[in-house]
Design a protein around this motif. Structure first.
Motif, short mmCIF file in Angstrom:
data_model
loop_
_atom_site.label_atom_id
_atom_site.label_comp_id
_atom_site.label_asym_id
_atom_site.label_seq_id
_atom_site.Cartn_x
_atom_site.Cartn_y
_atom_site.Cartn_z
N LYS A 138 16.46 12.23 6.56
CA LYS A 138 16.25 12.46 5.13
C LYS A 138 15.49 13.77 4.89
CE LYS A 138 17.24 9.77 2.42
NZ LYS A 138 18.49 9.52 1.66
N CYS A 139 14.51 14.03 5.74
CA CYS A 139 13.72 15.26 5.63
C CYS A 139 14.62 16.48 5.84
CB CYS A 139 12.59 15.22 6.66
SG CYS A 139 11.48 16.64 6.58
N ILE A 161 16.13 9.59 -4.92
CA ILE A 161 14.75 9.37 -4.48
C ILE A 161 13.82 10.03 -5.49
CG2 ILE A 161 15.28 9.15 -2.02
CD1 ILE A 161 14.54 12.06 -1.65
N LYS A 164 8.53 13.19 -6.04
CA LYS A 164 7.37 13.27 -5.14
C LYS A 164 7.79 13.08 -3.69
CE LYS A 164 3.74 13.92 -7.82
NZ LYS A 164 2.93 15.14 -7.68
N THR A 165 8.80 12.26 -3.47
CA THR A 165 9.31 12.06 -2.11
C THR A 165 9.99 13.33 -1.61
OG1 THR A 165 9.67 9.71 -2.62
CG2 THR A 165 10.78 10.58 -0.67
N SER A 168 7.32 15.69 -0.66
CA SER A 168 6.70 15.26 0.60
C SER A 168 7.54 15.67 1.80
CB SER A 168 6.52 13.73 0.58
OG SER A 168 6.00 13.29 1.81
N HIS A 169 8.87 15.50 1.68
CA HIS A 169 9.78 15.91 2.76
C HIS A 169 9.72 17.43 2.98
CE1 HIS A 169 11.56 12.12 3.77
NE2 HIS A 169 12.08 11.91 2.57
#
Length: 196
Positions: A138-139, A161, A164-165, A168-169
């Motif tokens: 996912k990253c 998603i 914020k996710t 983060s990635h």
């Protein structure tokens, strides 16, 4: 009238600018000056030079407005212009540091240096690609979309998603890359970051 321009999409603003609309150009400037300046400053660490480069970018954008290509992603186009300007700045700085004069005075050394630079860049590229390949799925997906010029909101919407996710990635990807590439020269990494 200005409120209308503030609600206009980027593509529409660029089309109006190409038709000699100064208000459209002003809105593009207001919309992107700070964002481009922040990006440039991260690479240059020089506020005066950052302002000069971004101002010159917008001047050239207006002067060349009739010769712009058809733009489907205006923000990506501006980021590409900025990347090229910063790369040119690094090259000019290297020349000012006496690099060019030294290489011209020593043609054999110039060949050796060109080979060394090629090897360094190839190693750097290999390290970069290997690092990206080792990121969690996912990253890696988020990072790839971001490198294509997609916004955090667009990526979040496409992958279903939270924004914020996504952030983060992206932070994880950038921290991982910085750690792996820390042994390479600062200029090489700065140039590499703009190419990729």
């Amino acid at each position: 009238m200005k409120r209308y321009y503030q609600q206009e999409e980027d593509i529409g603003l660029f089309q109006r600018m190409q038709q000699d609309d100064p208000l459209a150009f002003e809105e593009i400037y207001n919309r992107y000056f700070l964002k481009l300046s922040n990006t440039a400053f991260k690479r240059l660490q020089d506020r005066e030079m950052t302002e000069e480069i971004v101002q010159e970018l917008f001047v050239n954008l207006w002067l060349k407005r009739h010769r712009l290509p058809e733009l489907k992603q205006p923000e990506s186009y501006l980021q590409t212009l900025l990347r090229n300007s910063v790369i040119d700045w690094f090259r000019a700085r290297a020349r000012q540091d006496g690099f060019a004069a030294e290489m011209l005075a020593q043609p054999d050394r110039q060949i050796v240096n060109a080979t060394e630079q090629h090897i360094l860049y190839a190693d750097l590229q290999q390290a970069y690609e290997s690092t990206i390949g080792q990121l969690p799925d996912k990253c890696r997906q988020v990072y790839a979309l971001h490198q294509q010029g997609r916004s955090v909101a667009d990526i979040a919407d496409q992958l279903q998603i939270a924004p914020k996710t996504v952030e983060s990635h992206l932070l994880k990807a950038h921290q991982t890359l910085r750690h792996v590439l820390k042994d390479y020269s600062a200029v090489a990494v700065a140039l590499f970051n703009f190419v990729f």
